[in-house]
Write a protein that holds these residues in place. Structure first.
Motif, PDB file in Angstrom:
ATOM      1  N   ILE A 264       0.908  -1.312   0.349  1.00 35.86           N
ATOM      2  CA  ILE A 264       0.061   0.142  -0.001  1.00 35.86           C
ATOM      3  C   ILE A 264       1.046   1.666   0.159  1.00 35.86           C
ATOM      4  O   ILE A 264       1.467   1.565   0.973  1.00 35.86           O
ATOM      5  N   GLY A 265       0.806   1.720  -0.803  1.00 30.70           N
ATOM      6  CA  GLY A 265       2.089   3.094  -1.398  1.00 30.70           C
ATOM      7  C   GLY A 265       2.713   2.938  -2.254  1.00 30.70           C
ATOM      8  O   GLY A 265       3.100   1.490  -2.181  1.00 30.70           O
ATOM      9  N   GLY A 266       3.050   3.860  -3.189  1.00 37.42           N
ATOM     10  CA  GLY A 266       4.095   3.350  -4.119  1.00 37.42           C
ATOM     11  C   GLY A 266       5.381   4.551  -4.691  1.00 37.42           C
ATOM     12  O   GLY A 266       5.916   4.837  -5.337  1.00 37.42           O
ATOM     13  N   GLY A 267       5.587   4.617  -3.693  1.00 32.20           N
ATOM     14  CA  GLY A 267       7.224   6.009  -3.417  1.00 32.20           C
ATOM     15  C   GLY A 267       8.403   5.040  -3.677  1.00 32.20           C
ATOM     16  O   GLY A 267       8.535   3.265  -3.352  1.00 32.20           O
TER      17      GLY A 267
ATOM     18  N   SER B  75      -6.576   5.457  -4.060  1.00 33.34           N
ATOM     19  CA  SER B  75      -6.832   6.562  -3.010  1.00 33.34           C
ATOM     20  C   SER B  75      -5.585   5.446  -2.026  1.00 33.34           C
ATOM     21  O   SER B  75      -6.927   4.024  -1.878  1.00 33.34           O
ATOM     22  N   LEU B  76      -5.002   5.624  -1.142  1.00 36.93           N
ATOM     23  CA  LEU B  76      -4.814   4.341   0.316  1.00 36.93           C
ATOM     24  C   LEU B  76      -5.806   4.484   1.093  1.00 36.93           C
ATOM     25  O   LEU B  76      -5.541   3.182   1.237  1.00 36.93           O
ATOM     26  N   ASN B  77      -6.757   4.839   0.789  1.00 37.37           N
ATOM     27  CA  ASN B  77      -7.967   4.789   2.010  1.00 37.37           C
ATOM     28  C   ASN B  77      -9.097   4.235   0.961  1.00 37.37           C
ATOM     29  O   ASN B  77     -10.538   4.489   1.961  1.00 37.37           O
ATOM     30  N   ASP B  78      -9.372   3.806   0.376  1.00 34.90           N
ATOM     31  CA  ASP B  78     -10.660   3.517  -0.728  1.00 34.90           C
ATOM     32  C   ASP B  78     -10.555   1.984  -0.321  1.00 34.90           C
ATOM     33  O   ASP B  78      -9.773   0.933  -0.288  1.00 34.90           O
ATOM     34  N   VAL B  79     -11.552   1.499   0.494  1.00 37.58           N
ATOM     35  CA  VAL B  79     -11.983   0.592   1.070  1.00 37.58           C
ATOM     36  C   VAL B  79     -11.820  -0.415  -0.251  1.00 37.58           C
ATOM     37  O   VAL B  79     -11.638  -1.570  -0.438  1.00 37.58           O
ATOM     38  N   ASN B  80     -12.402   0.035  -1.246  1.00 40.17           N
ATOM     39  CA  ASN B  80     -13.057  -0.901  -2.179  1.00 40.17           C
ATOM     40  C   ASN B  80     -11.580  -1.261  -3.489  1.00 40.17           C
ATOM     41  O   ASN B  80     -10.876  -2.502  -3.978  1.00 40.17           O
ATOM     42  N   LYS B  81     -10.599  -0.205  -3.352  1.00 38.76           N
ATOM     43  CA  LYS B  81      -8.958  -0.288  -4.278  1.00 38.76           C
ATOM     44  C   LYS B  81      -8.355  -1.812  -2.650  1.00 38.76           C
ATOM     45  O   LYS B  81      -7.397  -2.071  -3.341  1.00 38.76           O
ATOM     46  N   LEU B  82      -8.669  -1.196  -1.480  1.00 40.60           N
ATOM     47  CA  LEU B  82      -8.007  -2.078  -1.056  1.00 40.60           C
ATOM     48  C   LEU B  82      -8.093  -3.266  -1.142  1.00 40.60           C
ATOM     49  O   LEU B  82      -7.530  -4.425  -0.816  1.00 40.60           O
ATOM     50  N   GLU B  83      -9.890  -3.908  -0.880  1.00 42.43           N
ATOM     51  CA  GLU B  83      -9.810  -5.227  -0.955  1.00 42.43           C
ATOM     52  C   GLU B  83      -9.239  -5.413  -2.327  1.00 42.43           C
ATOM     53  O   GLU B  83      -9.089  -6.552  -2.777  1.00 42.43           O
TER      54      GLU B  83
ATOM     55  N   PRO C  22      -8.102   0.689  10.881  1.00 47.68           N
ATOM     56  CA  PRO C  22      -9.640  -0.025  11.133  1.00 47.68           C
ATOM     57  C   PRO C  22     -10.015  -0.079  10.046  1.00 47.68           C
ATOM     58  O   PRO C  22     -10.487  -1.363   9.053  1.00 47.68           O
ATOM     59  N   LEU C  23      -9.131  -0.031   8.596  1.00 46.94           N
ATOM     60  CA  LEU C  23      -9.387  -0.318   6.802  1.00 46.94           C
ATOM     61  C   LEU C  23      -8.329  -1.838   7.383  1.00 46.94           C
ATOM     62  O   LEU C  23      -9.083  -2.728   6.538  1.00 46.94           O
ATOM     63  N   LEU C  24      -7.131  -1.784   8.210  1.00 51.59           N
ATOM     64  CA  LEU C  24      -6.438  -2.421   7.528  1.00 51.59           C
ATOM     65  C   LEU C  24      -7.348  -3.872   8.295  1.00 51.59           C
ATOM     66  O   LEU C  24      -7.265  -5.453   8.431  1.00 51.59           O
ATOM     67  N   ASP C  25      -7.779  -3.461   9.245  1.00 54.10           N
ATOM     68  CA  ASP C  25      -8.061  -4.037  10.050  1.00 54.10           C
ATOM     69  C   ASP C  25      -9.397  -5.156   9.715  1.00 54.10           C
ATOM     70  O   ASP C  25     -10.178  -6.349   9.878  1.00 54.10           O
ATOM     71  N   HIS C  26      -9.412  -4.925   8.600  1.00 56.40           N
ATOM     72  CA  HIS C  26     -11.219  -5.082   8.463  1.00 56.40           C
ATOM     73  C   HIS C  26     -10.968  -5.992   7.403  1.00 56.40           C
ATOM     74  O   HIS C  26     -11.237  -7.055   6.564  1.00 56.40           O
ATOM     75  N   LEU C  27      -9.300  -6.064   5.991  1.00 55.17           N
ATOM     76  CA  LEU C  27      -8.552  -6.412   5.270  1.00 55.17           C
ATOM     77  C   LEU C  27      -8.484  -7.922   6.061  1.00 55.17           C
ATOM     78  O   LEU C  27      -8.663  -9.081   5.556  1.00 55.17           O
TER      79      LEU C  27
END
Ligand code: ATP
Ligand code: MG
Length: 392
Positions: free
Chosen positions: A23-26, A65-73, A92-97
């Motif tokens: 998560i993150g592309g730097g 976005s790093l905080n977009d739940v759909n993209k994270l899924e 909390p989003l990481l917890d969701h994953l």
């Protein structure tokens, strides 16, 4: 029959292709990807910018976005393990994953303990490690009260999503409180205050801890910041062995206290009487660990991958007595146009890293150079010469 064989062949293919989602592309993700490819591991990146340093070199991209739940899924679905290159995704989003069955390292619990600088200071403090005096502040008056209590100067900090000192402001005395409050947007953002420490040196150590709790610490280095931004890293730090052992022990303790899995950068202050205080913990590979790519048996990037996959941890020892890393910072605004690399490469032994950021800006980290050698002095001299030849 052919279909069955085909399906089984496909599942074997999939099983073999281990993918780590970052998560993150730097630049930290870019250097992690380079280490991953050597081990035959695939990398997927989630980043909003399709031109980000890591997205330019990996094949499995999720733009968003790093905080977009759909993209994270979406990135979770194509990854065996999820990891981070910054602390900007909400715990909390990481917890969701994790609740969907994903392996996320560092865990949502660890990230939750440290992504807010105030919570982080409380976590470190409660594990018995020394930190500067600190306090939550919700009005400028709270800062005046803190100044009365701790004395001046103070440093005001944005609690979340700050990096390269952009969320910090130095407060000399009461007369500067409202200026600092406004600069950091205190009416809109959560802030905290810390005592300003007159440190002898700033130190850092990378700590690596795998999924079964095996831990190793890299050599303690000295970091030199310019305008709150890391400029030079000297490895090892020129401090006595008792202070180095103490810093190493404290860094390890801090990561164990937060149940850290992966690589962590621990930033510390060396103060009078050689006491060590922790400034902050980064839950990811760190600028102060770039030197490990060429200077150590196993780089921080490789060890991060090994740790989150539950593999053995590689040796963190240096191959030669000294190493120096100098960051290449932008010095203007605009489209980047790198020059001087071929001149810098004439310096024997120099290792040049260019992050390929499309835009440069003043003090933006655009690349770095590392020299590994017999002494820190000689390595510093060469690294500074090389860095002065490169511009963006
Ligand atoms: P980075 O991303 O570079 O790690 P950051 O934006 O998270 O930085 P900090 O690490 O909190 O910010 O601070 C940046 C620098 O400011 C530190 O490396 C140190 O030089 C200085 N600094 C921070 N806190 C203090 C303090 N309490 N006393 C003295 N100097 C401090
Ligand atoms: Mg810092």
């Amino acid at each position: 029959m052919i279909l069955v064989l085909g399906a089984s062949f496909m599942s074997q293919m999939q099983a073999k292709e281990l993918t780590i989602g970052i998560i993150g592309g730097g630049q930290l993700a870019r250097m992690t990807a380079i280490a991953a490819y050597r081990l035959g591991i695939q990398i997927a990146i989630l980043d909003p910018d399709s031109n980000s340093p890591a997205l330019q070199i990996v094949h499995k991209n999720v733009i968003g976005s790093l905080n977009d739940v759909n993209k994270l899924e979406e990135i979770t679905k194509i990854s065996d393990v999820i990891t981070l290159e910054n602390e900007f995704v909400d715990a909390p989003l990481l917890d969701h994953l994790e609740s969907l069955g994903a392996k996320v390292y560092p865990t949502s619990k660890t990230v939750g303990l440290i992504q807010d600088k105030l919570t982080q200071k409380r976590s470190i403090d409660s594990s018995g490690i020394q930190v500067p005096n600190f306090k939550d502040v919700s009005t400028p008056e709270d800062i005046l009260v803190a100044g009365e209590k701790y004395g001046w100067p103070l440093i005001l900090k944005v609690r979340r999503n700050a990096y390269d000192g952009r969320g910090n402001d130095f407060i000399k005395g009461p007369e500067e409180v409202s200026r600092a409050w406004n600069i950091l947007g205190g009416d809109k953002r959560k802030l905290m205050i810390e005592s300003f420490i007159k440190f002898k040196k700033e130190l850092a150590a990378m700590v690596v801890r795998n999924t079964i709790g095996e831990t190793a610490v890299y050599p303690v280095v000295e970091t030199i910041q310019k305008n709150h931004i890391c400029h030079i890293v000297k490895a090892p730090a020129d401090i006595n062995s008792k202070a180095a052992d103490n810093a190493s022990k404290i860094a390890k303790m801090a990561i164990e206290a937060i149940g850290g899995i992966g690589v962590f950068g621990v930033e510390m202050f060396l103060v009078e009487n050689d006491q060590i205080m922790i400034n902050e913990i980064a839950p990811r590979p760190h600028n102060s660990g770039h030197y490990t790519i060429e200077a150590c048996i196993t780089s921080q990037y490789e060890n991060h991958l090994r740790a989150i996959l539950g593999y053995s941890i590689g040796s963190t020892m240096m191959l030669q007595p000294a190493a120096v890393m100098v960051n290449l910072l932008g010095n203007r605004e605009g489209v980047s146009n790198v020059s001087g690399v071929s001149d810098a490469l004439r310096i024997p032994g120099v290792h040049v890293h260019i992050y390929c950021k499309k835009l440069t800006r003043k003090n933006r980290k655009m690349g770095h150079v590392t020299i590994v050698g017999e002494t820190v002095e000689e390595s510093l001299d060469k690294a500074l010469k090389a860095s002065n030849l490169i511009s963006f």
